[in-house]
Scaffold this motif. Structure first.
Motif, mmCIF file in Angstrom:
data_model
loop_
_atom_site.group_PDB
_atom_site.id
_atom_site.type_symbol
_atom_site.label_atom_id
_atom_site.label_comp_id
_atom_site.label_asym_id
_atom_site.label_seq_id
_atom_site.Cartn_x
_atom_site.Cartn_y
_atom_site.Cartn_z
ATOM 1 N N CYS A 72 -5.297 14.667 12.061
ATOM 2 C CA CYS A 72 -5.969 13.494 11.494
ATOM 3 C C CYS A 72 -4.944 12.384 11.225
ATOM 4 O O CYS A 72 -5.214 11.212 11.471
ATOM 5 N N LEU A 73 -3.775 12.746 10.752
ATOM 6 C CA LEU A 73 -2.715 11.765 10.510
ATOM 7 C C LEU A 73 -2.273 11.119 11.814
ATOM 8 O O LEU A 73 -2.130 9.900 11.893
ATOM 9 N N SER A 74 -2.076 11.914 12.853
ATOM 10 C CA SER A 74 -1.616 11.354 14.123
ATOM 11 C C SER A 74 -2.675 10.434 14.740
ATOM 12 O O SER A 74 -2.338 9.405 15.326
ATOM 13 N N LYS A 75 -3.959 10.782 14.598
ATOM 14 C CA LYS A 75 -5.017 9.906 15.108
ATOM 15 C C LYS A 75 -5.040 8.581 14.353
ATOM 16 O O LYS A 75 -5.216 7.526 14.946
ATOM 17 N N ALA A 76 -4.855 8.636 13.048
ATOM 18 C CA ALA A 76 -4.845 7.408 12.252
ATOM 19 C C ALA A 76 -3.653 6.533 12.611
ATOM 20 O O ALA A 76 -3.781 5.300 12.697
ATOM 21 N N GLU A 77 -2.504 7.136 12.847
ATOM 22 C CA GLU A 77 -1.327 6.358 13.248
ATOM 23 C C GLU A 77 -1.525 5.746 14.631
ATOM 24 O O GLU A 77 -1.164 4.596 14.864
ATOM 25 N N ARG A 78 -2.075 6.517 15.554
ATOM 26 C CA ARG A 78 -2.295 6.043 16.906
ATOM 27 C C ARG A 78 -3.245 4.846 16.922
ATOM 28 O O ARG A 78 -3.054 3.897 17.674
ATOM 29 N N ARG A 79 -4.270 4.888 16.081
ATOM 30 C CA ARG A 79 -5.247 3.801 16.009
ATOM 31 C C ARG A 79 -4.787 2.647 15.127
ATOM 32 O O ARG A 79 -5.508 1.669 14.955
ATOM 33 N N ARG A 80 -3.644 2.801 14.470
ATOM 34 C CA ARG A 80 -3.116 1.810 13.518
ATOM 35 C C ARG A 80 -4.133 1.529 12.419
ATOM 36 O O ARG A 80 -4.408 0.381 12.056
ATOM 37 N N ALA A 81 -4.688 2.590 11.878
ATOM 38 C CA ALA A 81 -5.764 2.466 10.893
ATOM 39 C C ALA A 81 -5.253 2.214 9.474
ATOM 40 O O ALA A 81 -5.973 1.634 8.668
ATOM 41 N N PHE A 82 -4.044 2.645 9.161
ATOM 42 C CA PHE A 82 -3.554 2.493 7.787
ATOM 43 C C PHE A 82 -3.406 1.040 7.350
ATOM 44 O O PHE A 82 -3.883 0.676 6.276
ATOM 45 N N PRO A 83 -2.756 0.172 8.121
ATOM 46 C CA PRO A 83 -2.661 -1.229 7.676
ATOM 47 C C PRO A 83 -4.023 -1.900 7.500
ATOM 48 O O PRO A 83 -4.214 -2.671 6.572
ATOM 49 N N ARG A 84 -4.965 -1.565 8.376
ATOM 50 C CA ARG A 84 -6.307 -2.152 8.242
ATOM 51 C C ARG A 84 -7.009 -1.640 7.003
ATOM 52 O O ARG A 84 -7.590 -2.395 6.231
ATOM 53 N N ALA A 85 -6.990 -0.324 6.792
ATOM 54 C CA ALA A 85 -7.711 0.271 5.660
ATOM 55 C C ALA A 85 -7.103 -0.151 4.327
ATOM 56 O O ALA A 85 -7.817 -0.366 3.353
ATOM 57 N N LEU A 86 -5.776 -0.266 4.291
ATOM 58 C CA LEU A 86 -5.098 -0.602 3.037
ATOM 59 C C LEU A 86 -4.873 -2.101 2.879
ATOM 60 O O LEU A 86 -4.340 -2.545 1.855
ATOM 61 N N ARG A 87 -5.257 -2.858 3.905
ATOM 62 C CA ARG A 87 -5.140 -4.318 3.894
ATOM 63 C C ARG A 87 -3.722 -4.795 3.609
ATOM 64 O O ARG A 87 -3.468 -5.589 2.684
ATOM 65 N N VAL A 88 -2.790 -4.298 4.408
ATOM 66 C CA VAL A 88 -1.397 -4.738 4.319
ATOM 67 C C VAL A 88 -0.966 -5.244 5.684
ATOM 68 O O VAL A 88 -1.518 -4.862 6.711
ATOM 69 N N GLN A 89 0.043 -6.109 5.700
ATOM 70 C CA GLN A 89 0.579 -6.652 6.938
ATOM 71 C C GLN A 89 1.694 -5.745 7.450
ATOM 72 O O GLN A 89 2.455 -5.180 6.676
ATOM 73 N N GLY A 90 1.795 -5.626 8.761
ATOM 74 C CA GLY A 90 2.868 -4.851 9.366
ATOM 75 C C GLY A 90 2.559 -3.366 9.407
ATOM 76 O O GLY A 90 1.476 -2.910 9.080
ATOM 77 N N SER A 91 3.559 -2.609 9.831
ATOM 78 C CA SER A 91 3.380 -1.159 9.941
ATOM 79 C C SER A 91 3.844 -0.474 8.655
ATOM 80 O O SER A 91 4.603 -1.034 7.867
ATOM 81 N N LEU A 92 3.371 0.751 8.479
ATOM 82 C CA LEU A 92 3.706 1.531 7.290
ATOM 83 C C LEU A 92 4.404 2.822 7.705
ATOM 84 O O LEU A 92 4.033 3.441 8.710
ATOM 85 N N ASP A 93 5.396 3.223 6.943
ATOM 86 C CA ASP A 93 6.128 4.460 7.218
ATOM 87 C C ASP A 93 5.317 5.639 6.695
ATOM 88 O O ASP A 93 5.017 5.718 5.505
ATOM 89 N N ALA A 94 4.963 6.577 7.567
ATOM 90 C CA ALA A 94 4.123 7.718 7.198
ATOM 91 C C ALA A 94 4.915 9.009 7.056
ATOM 92 O O ALA A 94 4.325 10.088 6.988
ATOM 93 N N GLU A 95 6.232 8.930 6.987
ATOM 94 C CA GLU A 95 7.048 10.147 6.922
ATOM 95 C C GLU A 95 6.780 10.960 5.657
ATOM 96 O O GLU A 95 6.747 12.181 5.689
ATOM 97 N N GLY A 96 6.568 10.307 4.533
ATOM 98 C CA GLY A 96 6.269 11.027 3.290
ATOM 99 C C GLY A 96 4.965 11.804 3.372
ATOM 100 O O GLY A 96 4.861 12.929 2.884
ATOM 101 N N VAL A 97 3.962 11.221 4.006
ATOM 102 C CA VAL A 97 2.677 11.905 4.174
ATOM 103 C C VAL A 97 2.847 13.083 5.117
ATOM 104 O O VAL A 97 2.326 14.170 4.885
ATOM 105 N N ARG A 98 3.616 12.902 6.196
ATOM 106 C CA ARG A 98 3.856 13.980 7.159
ATOM 107 C C ARG A 98 4.546 15.161 6.485
ATOM 108 O O ARG A 98 4.161 16.324 6.684
#
Length: 97
Positions: free
Chosen positions: A43-69
């Protein structure tokens, strides 16, 4: 969020953006907008592939997901070796009289 499947809120993991990185909100109390994710690496990899985190969290740019991984890896290890998290028979009975 990544796989778009519905689930109970108790089965999902809340993730928030803090200083350009994704942080797991274990107690579900951190301020700000949160995104909900199944506790699995697919589920995490699908969200990263779709670039869903910046859209869902309404932030600009990419987010580091290493802590979640890392959190998901620890969660998977604890499920494999640790005791079950399901509580059985913990409800109190009330006398109806």
């Amino acid at each position: 969020m990544g796989c778009r499947r519905r689930a109970l809120i108790s089965e999902l993991l809340r993730v928030v953006a803090v200083d350009g990185a994704l942080v797991v909100d274990e107690r579900r109390r951190l301020p700000g907008r949160g995104a909900w994710l199944h506790p699995g690496p697919e589920c995490l990899s699908k969200a990263e592939r779709r670039r869903a985190f910046p859209r869902a969290l309404r932030v600009q740019g990419s987010l580091d997901a290493e802590g979640v991984r890392q959190h998901l890896e620890r969660f998977a290890q604890s499920e494999d070796t640790g005791p079950s998290r399901v509580r059985v028979g913990t409800r109190k009975q009330v006398d109806p009289s």
